[in-house]
Design a protein around this motif. Structure first.
Motif, mmCIF file in Angstrom:
data_model
loop_
_atom_site.group_PDB
_atom_site.id
_atom_site.type_symbol
_atom_site.label_atom_id
_atom_site.label_comp_id
_atom_site.label_asym_id
_atom_site.label_seq_id
_atom_site.Cartn_x
_atom_site.Cartn_y
_atom_site.Cartn_z
ATOM 1 N N PHE A 228 41.638 23.358 49.698
ATOM 2 C CA PHE A 228 40.814 23.025 48.533
ATOM 3 C C PHE A 228 40.676 24.228 47.604
ATOM 4 O O PHE A 228 40.730 24.093 46.384
ATOM 5 N N GLY A 229 40.489 25.407 48.194
ATOM 6 C CA GLY A 229 40.371 26.616 47.385
ATOM 7 C C GLY A 229 41.628 26.858 46.572
ATOM 8 O O GLY A 229 41.571 27.173 45.385
ATOM 9 N N ALA A 230 42.795 26.674 47.221
ATOM 10 C CA ALA A 230 44.054 26.907 46.524
ATOM 11 C C ALA A 230 44.290 25.847 45.446
ATOM 12 O O ALA A 230 44.913 26.115 44.429
ATOM 13 N N SER A 231 43.776 24.630 45.660
ATOM 14 C CA SER A 231 44.056 23.549 44.722
ATOM 15 C C SER A 231 43.100 23.546 43.536
ATOM 16 O O SER A 231 43.498 23.231 42.420
ATOM 17 N N PHE A 232 41.830 23.845 43.765
ATOM 18 C CA PHE A 232 40.818 23.552 42.743
ATOM 19 C C PHE A 232 40.121 24.782 42.168
ATOM 20 O O PHE A 232 39.246 24.636 41.326
ATOM 21 N N ALA A 233 40.442 25.998 42.641
ATOM 22 C CA ALA A 233 39.676 27.162 42.194
ATOM 23 C C ALA A 233 40.468 27.988 41.191
ATOM 24 O O ALA A 233 41.698 27.960 41.181
ATOM 25 N N ASP A 234 39.762 28.714 40.327
ATOM 26 C CA ASP A 234 40.427 29.750 39.535
ATOM 27 C C ASP A 234 39.761 31.084 39.834
ATOM 28 O O ASP A 234 38.948 31.186 40.747
ATOM 29 N N PHE A 235 40.072 32.106 39.026
ATOM 30 C CA PHE A 235 39.637 33.458 39.382
ATOM 31 C C PHE A 235 38.147 33.549 39.722
ATOM 32 O O PHE A 235 37.749 34.212 40.663
ATOM 33 N N ASP A 236 37.320 32.860 38.927
ATOM 34 C CA ASP A 236 35.867 32.995 39.119
ATOM 35 C C ASP A 236 35.361 32.308 40.374
ATOM 36 O O ASP A 236 34.193 32.464 40.720
ATOM 37 N N SER A 237 36.199 31.501 40.992
ATOM 38 C CA SER A 237 35.685 30.748 42.139
ATOM 39 C C SER A 237 36.596 30.830 43.355
ATOM 40 O O SER A 237 36.273 30.283 44.399
ATOM 41 N N GLN A 238 37.747 31.524 43.232
ATOM 42 C CA GLN A 238 38.672 31.571 44.362
ATOM 43 C C GLN A 238 38.024 32.139 45.615
ATOM 44 O O GLN A 238 37.444 33.226 45.564
ATOM 45 N N PRO A 239 38.127 31.420 46.720
ATOM 46 C CA PRO A 239 37.517 31.949 47.945
ATOM 47 C C PRO A 239 38.393 33.009 48.599
ATOM 48 O O PRO A 239 39.538 33.232 48.213
ATOM 49 N N MET A 240 37.828 33.632 49.594
ATOM 50 C CA MET A 240 38.432 34.743 50.317
ATOM 51 C C MET A 240 39.817 34.406 50.891
ATOM 52 O O MET A 240 40.728 35.219 50.826
ATOM 53 N N THR A 241 39.953 33.205 51.466
ATOM 54 C CA THR A 241 41.226 32.861 52.110
ATOM 55 C C THR A 241 42.363 32.851 51.094
ATOM 56 O O THR A 241 43.455 33.346 51.377
ATOM 57 N N VAL A 242 42.088 32.307 49.905
ATOM 58 C CA VAL A 242 43.123 32.234 48.875
ATOM 59 C C VAL A 242 43.476 33.632 48.395
ATOM 60 O O VAL A 242 44.652 33.982 48.239
ATOM 61 N N ALA A 243 42.443 34.473 48.191
ATOM 62 C CA ALA A 243 42.682 35.838 47.739
ATOM 63 C C ALA A 243 43.482 36.619 48.776
ATOM 64 O O ALA A 243 44.409 37.358 48.431
ATOM 65 N N LEU A 244 43.146 36.428 50.045
ATOM 66 C CA LEU A 244 43.870 37.131 51.108
ATOM 67 C C LEU A 244 45.339 36.725 51.100
ATOM 68 O O LEU A 244 46.235 37.566 51.193
ATOM 69 N N ASN A 245 45.587 35.425 50.947
ATOM 70 C CA ASN A 245 46.968 34.960 50.915
ATOM 71 C C ASN A 245 47.703 35.551 49.716
ATOM 72 O O ASN A 245 48.861 35.954 49.829
ATOM 73 N N ASN A 246 47.029 35.635 48.558
ATOM 74 C CA ASN A 246 47.655 36.247 47.383
ATOM 75 C C ASN A 246 47.963 37.710 47.636
ATOM 76 O O ASN A 246 49.016 38.213 47.248
#
Lengths: 293, 298
Positions: A228-246
């Protein structure tokens, strides 16, 4: 059940016992090593990782990678580190857990103490929603979030996690309240207590353990969510898991393994802490999420 | 008197309405966001939607196309291999660890949490840790070379034929401890008196397990199977973090296929049809299981 002893009555010989301990310790190593080595290597400078042995202790102990991962690492466009994403996750997790737990408690209370025709079917519908592959809702969810202006916002993610979290929270409270004596509720009704009064004065005071189980389960699930984080978030809302993967899978520049490891540990720390502090409840949540009743 | 009765009647009616009013928002959310969305996605799977949803029906065209795509057949085959190995290995490891731990082991209180903690981690963290361990240039292979075992080779993650097994390895690492906990709870629920009686009749340990204990663990086997299979079909994060679906398409699964066709390749119709297939797979397992569980309760 005559004597409820927790151990088995099986007897084993000495040679077998040595073998048992050996196997059990080997598996303990298997589970400990990947994360343990990661922690160890996050404390090394990069040169010791690329040029050295991962099993060796650091020659120079340093927290540079930890500092770097927290506040300097390049994630996306800005060298912000994981810090802003950590707070994004917190801002998403806290309301989502609170709302889904409160709704779950109310639903569980209604489905066990205010039963009506068809309530089991309704519960079945809620329960099945826990197990759907979320790919089936991604497209319409993206549309709805777009239309309502919630796309890319923390509020949107909270909504998503509440919607797909109430199945489990309802399950927990329903199973817990199912064995709560209904006579107490009936007696209170005869004394003139209403719906909310009974919930507040009779159900809630005895709901401590299941609330802990539910909060831990929702917290772990929502914190660890990636899809869900990867699908629906942008910079202001990206959760930790998505940022870690990036951070880990961005292809540019030198791979700073020690920074990746420190980042992974930051992402794991909150759920791991909860597990260490309240492991008993975590296990209970896992079990009642699978073996119902 | 009559007035009071009328008042009480109204209050009773209100009292019966309140629970339904309180339940309504949750129910509405589930009906719209789960079942409404499922219907919407099913509808889209029969349309020619590309980058945006379209409402132009094309019959089963997307499904026909889907099953002709080599990309999809790779994903399905991978899921078959992954699910089979993941479920069976987790079950075997979980069962044996539980049986071993159940032999009055000293330090059980230390071992159990060690076996179970990976379950608290995100698959992205698990993927990050294993990606590096499995990297031949720096991980296990490299370490073995440094320790003098020059011929040691473990490059599965870079090998198209073996990469899917690395996903199995990491997934087993994460969830086998959980399966252990399920079996251990089952074992602890078995009545010791029966075992003692059988022992007095001269039954061997092997026979005790085969004839008495394992049959009683049936519910645990069933739960483990159901939980693991639904986790397998939903596997997405781990593949993204560990291999990104590669090398090539060697570790592509239906979940990654759906995402890339819908959001990167702008083939929403085909993406939707693949999601429907995933849902049907899970429903085939979950619906009978939940039905049985809910009926037993009554």
């Amino acid at each position: 059940m005559a004597v409820a002893s927790t151990d088995t009555a099986i007897r084993t010989g000495n040679a077998t016992r040595v073998l048992l301990y050996l196997v059990l310790l080997l598996f303990a190593l298997f589970y400990l090593l990947p994360f343990g080595i990661m922690v160890l290597n996050s404390l090394k400078p990069l040169s010791e990782i690329t040029g050295g042995n991962m099993m060796a202790l650091p020659e120079v102990w340093t927290l540079d990678a930890w500092r770097n991962a927290w506040s300097q690492a390049q994630i996306g466009v800005e060298p912000t580190g994981l810090q802003p994403y950590f707070w994004n996750s917190i801002k998403m997790v806290v309301p989502a857990v609170a709302i889904s737990t409160v709704l779950g408690a109310l639903n569980g209370y209604i489905l066990t103490k205010w039963r009506f025709r068809g309530d089991t079917i309704l519960f079945g519908l809620m329960l099945f929603s826990c197990f759907i592959p979320f790919q089936i809702v991604l497209i319409p969810m993206a549309r709805i979030l777009g239309i309502t202006g919630l796309a890319g916002s923390t509020a949107g993610l909270v909504l998503v996690h509440v919607v797909y979290g109430i199945g489990f929270s309802t399950l927990y409270f329903r199973n817990y309240y199912a064995v709560f004596p209904t006579e107490l509720v009936r007696a209170a009704q005869i004394d003139g207590a209403g719906f909310f009064r009974i919930f507040w004065r009779i159900m809630l005071p005895s709901s401590g353990p299941i609330t802990v189980v539910c909060v831990i389960w929702q917290f772990t699930n929502i914190w660890n969510d990636f899809l869900f984080g990867a699908s629906f978030a942008d910079f202001d809302s990206q959760p930790m898991t998505v940022a870690l993967n990036n951070l880990v899978n961005s292809s540019t520049g030198v791979k700073e393994y020690n920074v990746h490891f420190a980042g992974a540990i930051y992402a794991a720390l909150p759920t791991l802490l909860v597990y260490i502090v309240a492991g008993r409840y975590f296990v209970r949540g896992l079990m009642s999420g699978s073996v119902k009743g | 008197m009559a007035q009071a009765a009328g008042g009480a009647d109204f209050r009773t009616r209100l009292q019966h309405l309140i629970p339904k009013i309180v339940l309504a928002p949750s129910l509405a959310m589930v009906l719209v966001f789960v079942y409404g969305f499922i219907l919407f996605t099913i509808y889209l799977s029969f349309t020619d939607s590309r980058i945006l949803p379209s409402f132009n029906l094309v019959g089963f065209e997307n499904y026909v196309k889907l099953f002709k795509l080599s990309h999809w057949s790779i994903a399905i085959t991978n899921l078959g291999v992954f699910a089979f190995l993941y479920i069976s290995i987790c079950t075997v490891i979980g069962l044996f660890l539980a049986i071993f731990l159940d032999q009055k082991i000293r330090g059980e209180g230390m071992l159990r949490p060690i076996y179970l903690y990976p379950m608290a981690l995100s698959f992205i963290v698990t993927g990050t840790a294993w990606k590096w361990l499995l990297d031949p240039g720096i991980g296990i292979e490299h370490t073995m070379h440094l320790w003098g075992w020059e011929s040691f080779a473990f490059d599965w993650i870079k090998n198209r034929d073996y990469a899917i097994y690395t996903v199995v390895l990491a997934a087993v690492w994460q969830t086998s401890g959980f399966v252990m906990a399920m079996f251990l709870a089952g074992l602890r629920g078995i009545d010791n008196e029966i075992l003692k009686a059988a022992q007095m009749d001269g039954a061997s340990n092997w026979n005790l397990y085969r004839r008495i204990i394992l049959p009683q663990l049936r519910p645990a086997f069933l739960s483990a199977f159901v939980i693991l299979s639904h986790l397998a079909v939903k596997s997405y994060d781990l593949v993204i973090a560990l291999t990104g679906g590669g090398p090539g398409r060697a570790t592509e699964l239906p979940a990654t296929f759906m995402y890339s066709y819908t959001f990167s390749r702008n083939q929403m119709g085909i993406g939707a049809s693949s999601a429907v297939i995933m849902l049907m797979t899970i429903a085939a397992i979950m619906v009978p299981y939940l039905y049985a569980e809910l009926r037993e309760k009554k």
